[in-house]
Scaffold this active site. Structure first.
Site, PDB file in Angstrom:
ATOM      1  N   HIS A   1      -3.704   6.787   2.435  1.00 37.81           N
ATOM      2  CA  HIS A   1      -4.132   5.609   1.733  1.00 37.81           C
ATOM      3  C   HIS A   1      -5.361   5.002   2.517  1.00 37.81           C
ATOM      4  CE1 HIS A   1      -3.936   1.259   0.886  1.00 37.81           C
ATOM      5  NE2 HIS A   1      -3.858   0.862   2.182  1.00 37.81           N
TER       6      HIS A   1
ATOM      7  N   CYS B   1       0.736  -1.312   0.059  1.00 43.00           N
ATOM      8  CA  CYS B   1       0.035  -0.050  -0.019  1.00 43.00           C
ATOM      9  C   CYS B   1       0.906   1.321  -0.152  1.00 43.00           C
ATOM     10  CB  CYS B   1      -0.900  -0.194   1.261  1.00 43.00           C
ATOM     11  SG  CYS B   1      -1.880  -1.615   1.311  1.00 43.00           S
TER      12      CYS B   1
ATOM     13  N   ASN C   1     -10.171  -0.832  -0.201  1.00 47.70           N
ATOM     14  CA  ASN C   1      -8.806  -0.619  -0.267  1.00 47.70           C
ATOM     15  C   ASN C   1      -8.223  -1.087  -1.469  1.00 47.70           C
ATOM     16  OD1 ASN C   1      -6.156  -0.834   0.240  1.00 47.70           O
ATOM     17  ND2 ASN C   1      -6.556  -2.077   2.131  1.00 47.70           N
TER      18      ASN C   1
END
Ligand code: ACO
Length: 337
Positions: free
Chosen positions: A264, A123, A294
């Site tokens: 994020h 990520c 996500n």
């Protein structure tokens, strides 16, 4: 503008001249997920903030998403693909073991002059990628770079595990960085961190050299992502807060100087806790996890693109990009947009 940043800026600046994103057309709502595993829209919404995610079909791959996002960023930058010098694709769901996803993007774009590579920092990959491209441009060696975050996490999600499959979506985001003598739009500062001791908190173990495809797996679930949700939750808040505070300190900025925190998008509750600890008001914190889930390395550039296009940040604003993910990895970029 603060003295420290002015004092530290190099002669060349890495300026964001283009940005773009792309997500697959197919969506999966919480209600649809509730027909697949024992979950509910209410649980997913209250625990994560996610309502819907975009998912790839069998024919849509990571390089395809990356290419589409890159095309949009190049149009925005008014840069011909043939003039691109570096392509970095941040991804943990690559096109194949090798060659790199970036090789396919180069081919798709016709970016013949570029040298290209993938970056696996989960990520945090896009934030890492911006930092790397920033160094190449500030050194004066390269005039531009295309940095892409692209993921198809739904292809490695265990669709029978309600604790993880509800969290993820697919997509890609890209930015074009170009060398400039002026600082408007530039990356002022980047900071990167890792903690390999905690690799087990987030992983997907097959099919690397430890568990090659030819060898039977001791646990068939190793082909899917494994996450220790609680540990990640706590570490993410701690590290993101720490990193933003470090950036402010290093750049001699205060929270009042920040126009927008683009984190994020891993869980709305994590981002809200970060904002609370930093004492940042809601209007300075960008959230779009409700629409995408996500998307790992794609999440920050998708959010950045959307944030700009929605007019939530304007030229000259100080914007913080921050990410946390598997590795563990974390980092941030401070941008004067
Ligand atoms: N639907 C309904 N119930 C669920 C679901 C679901 N989808 N998932 C878990 N539950 C249940 C659990 O079984 C548990 O039930 P129990 O108390 O009877 O045992 C209960 O809900 C609470 O579970 P927790 O795991 O404690 O829930 P929590 O509030 O911690 O939220 C979550 C879980 C959303 C995963 C949170 O911990 C989180 O966001 N963690 C970080 C996410 C993460 O790791 N992201 C990175 C992914 S990797 C990458 O990005 C590449």
């Amino acid at each position: 503008m603060n003295k420290l940043i002015n004092g530290q800026l190099p002669p060349y600046h890495a300026v964001i001249t283009g940005y773009g994103s792309f997500v697959p057309a197919k969506t999966l709502t919480n209600e649809e997920l509730a027909k697949m595993v024992d979950t509910s829209d209410e649980w997913i919404t209250t625990r994560t903030g996610i309502k819907v995610r975009h998912i790839t079909t069998d024919n849509e791959s990571t390089a395809f998403l990356a290419t589409e996002a890159a095309k949009r960023a190049l149009v925005e930058a008014n840069l011909d693909a043939g003039d691109v010098e570096i392509i970095i694709v941040a991804t943990i769901t690559p096109e194949m073991v090798f060659p790199s996803t970036a090789s396919f993007v180069q081919k798709n774009l016709g970016a013949k002059k570029a040298w290209v590579f993938d970056l696996a920092a989960a990520c945090s990959g896009f934030v890492y990628g911006l930092s790397i491209a920033q160094q190449f441009i500030e050194s004066g060696r390269f005039k531009n770079a295309l940095v892409i975050g692209a993921e198809t996490l739904t292809k490695i999600a265990d669709w029978t595990d309600r604790t993880s499959c509800v969290l993820f979506g697919d997509g890609a985001g890209a930015v074009v960085l170009e060398q400039s003598n002026g600082r408007r739009g530039s990356i002022l500062y980047s900071t990167m961190h890792s903690d390999g001791e905690r690799w087990e908190a987030l992983n997907c173990q097959a099919y690397g050299s430890r568990y090659p495809s030819a060898k039977p797996l001791d646990n068939p679930k190793k082909i899917y992502m494994q996450i220790s949700g609680r540990e990640v939750y706590q570490q993410a808040i701690r590290r993101i807060v720490e990193t933003v505070n470090h950036c402010l300190d290093h750049c001699d900025l205060t929270l009042d100087d920040i126009a927008m925190l683009i984190s994020h998008q891993m869980n709305a509750r994590i981002i809200e806790s970060v904002a609370k600890r930093l004492n940042l008001p809601d209007e300075k914190v960008f959230l779009n996890i409700n629409e995408y889930g996500n998307t790992s390395a794609a999440s920050v550039p998708i959010a950045f693109d959307e944030c700009v296009r929605k007019g939530k940040i304007k030229r000259g604003d100080i914007v913080v990009l921050v990410a946390f993910g598997a590795g563990l990895t974390w980092g941030a970029n401070i941008i004067e947009f």
